[in-house]
Design an enzyme around this catalytic site. Sequence first.
Site, mmCIF file in Angstrom:
data_model
loop_
_atom_site.group_PDB
_atom_site.id
_atom_site.type_symbol
_atom_site.label_atom_id
_atom_site.label_comp_id
_atom_site.label_asym_id
_atom_site.label_seq_id
_atom_site.Cartn_x
_atom_site.Cartn_y
_atom_site.Cartn_z
ATOM 1 N NE ARG A 118 -4.038 -2.034 1.923
ATOM 2 C CZ ARG A 118 -3.961 -3.100 2.712
ATOM 3 N NH1 ARG A 118 -3.037 -3.166 3.654
ATOM 4 N NH2 ARG A 118 -4.798 -4.088 2.560
ATOM 5 C CE LYS A 140 -1.256 13.551 -14.934
ATOM 6 N NZ LYS A 140 -1.627 14.063 -16.268
ATOM 7 C CD GLU A 182 6.040 16.524 -23.312
ATOM 8 O OE1 GLU A 182 5.645 17.457 -22.592
ATOM 9 O OE2 GLU A 182 5.280 15.637 -23.747
ATOM 10 N NE ARG A 245 0.008 16.639 -13.336
ATOM 11 C CZ ARG A 245 0.723 15.873 -12.543
ATOM 12 N NH1 ARG A 245 0.500 15.900 -11.235
ATOM 13 N NH2 ARG A 245 1.661 15.084 -13.011
ATOM 14 C CG ASN A 249 -2.102 16.640 -20.917
ATOM 15 O OD1 ASN A 249 -1.051 16.006 -20.904
ATOM 16 N ND2 ASN A 249 -3.096 16.392 -20.088
ATOM 17 C CG HIS A 256 -1.913 11.716 -26.152
ATOM 18 N ND1 HIS A 256 -2.434 12.327 -25.039
ATOM 19 C CD2 HIS A 256 -0.635 11.403 -25.840
ATOM 20 C CE1 HIS A 256 -1.509 12.385 -24.098
ATOM 21 N NE2 HIS A 256 -0.402 11.843 -24.566
ATOM 22 C CG HIS A 268 5.407 11.875 -26.223
ATOM 23 N ND1 HIS A 268 4.049 11.689 -26.220
ATOM 24 C CD2 HIS A 268 5.648 12.891 -25.366
ATOM 25 C CE1 HIS A 268 3.486 12.559 -25.397
ATOM 26 N NE2 HIS A 268 4.435 13.302 -24.858
HETATM 27 N N1 GLY Z 1 2.643 14.725 -18.315
HETATM 28 C C1 GLY Z 1 1.652 15.621 -17.870
HETATM 29 C C2 GLY Z 1 1.499 15.658 -16.398
HETATM 30 O O1 GLY Z 1 2.352 15.193 -15.680
HETATM 31 O O2 GLY Z 1 0.510 16.149 -15.930
#
Ligand code: GLY
Length: 361
Positions: A118, A140, A182, A245, A249, A256, A268
């Site tokens: 956990r 993420k 990016e 956030r 993107n 995508h 990418h």
């Molecule tokens: N890759 C986009 C984010 O981390 O929100």
Amino acid sequence: MSGTIRVDVPLGDRSYPVLVGDGARHELASVLRESKLTAGAQRAAVITQPGIGVDIDPGIGFETFEIPDGEQAKELSTIGELCSRFTRFGLTRRDVVVGVGGGVVTDVAGFAAAVYHRGVAVVHVATTLLGQIDAAVGGKTGVNLAEGKNLVGAFWQPAAVLCDTEVLDTLPERELRAGYGELAKYHFIGCTPQAAQLIGSHPSLARRLEGGEPLSSLEGAELVAACVAIKAEVVASDETEGGRRALLNYGHTLGHALEIAGRFDLRHGEAVAIGLRYAAVVARVLGRIDDDRVAEHERVVAAYGLNASLPHGIDRDEIIELFGRDKKAAGGITFVLDSPDGLEVVPGIDPGVLRSALERM
Ligand code: GLY
């Protein structure tokens, strides 16, 4: 280490440092000793891929767990296998997982760490440009399903991230290009004074960014640190992507879709580069920005040597259908779009506008 730039991700009692610079990986042992999340760790489970070959020393007993090369490692069975191997290794909740690699490794290592017992601490040693300026920072984590990318995962913030710019020198050009799109994206998100302040360890860089110095004047560790600071500030303002956030993107909706369509052989960053220009054209069709601003998108993307034209053989109906399946598409097709006041998340975009923008590309 002298010369390493420290950027803080300010999340209250879960705040953590991102160390950027040549040789930053050699900070791993001291970072593990100093972080309150890892100071008591007696063993480290190091997760990497066969092709990465970056030497690290956690300063405590460790075992290396290799996952397969490539995106196919990002699946639930990899997580199950890793957790079984952690058990046999004797990893406890007080120990630490260390991800050494690019976005695939840090997504998998972070997710395994989030669910094993956990939740166990994780530190990332990001070895690709894409990993350093995006995937390793912000918590993420996740894996793919047959039905789509990153459909299962967790927000699990690392205890620290090390971005060793020395290892970027050994990356193949195509791998670097995976990160260039990016980099271009961060030009349009821009550096706020709050973001610049997160580079407290490098006061002159922080001052220059606060004074509005453009990212295009930076290179190497300074450029990576500036991108990390922009991301850190956005993540801190909206950790679990309730709204702002999603700005991270920018350029990704078409990007995508091109990746999912799957037949264009695009990395990418190459797909995001096309997506950045497309997002500008959509904003132009909607009258949100003028031709000069579209041209600025084209200049920034070209400055990284990236192509911004649609690939041959594109099927517009398929692309518009894929826009509708995007994770952001809860309130109709949603894009991050530019405006004179900066980027905004815009839901409910008319497919006719999107088709007309595809025709203008
Ligand atoms: N890759 C986009 C984010 O981390 O929100």
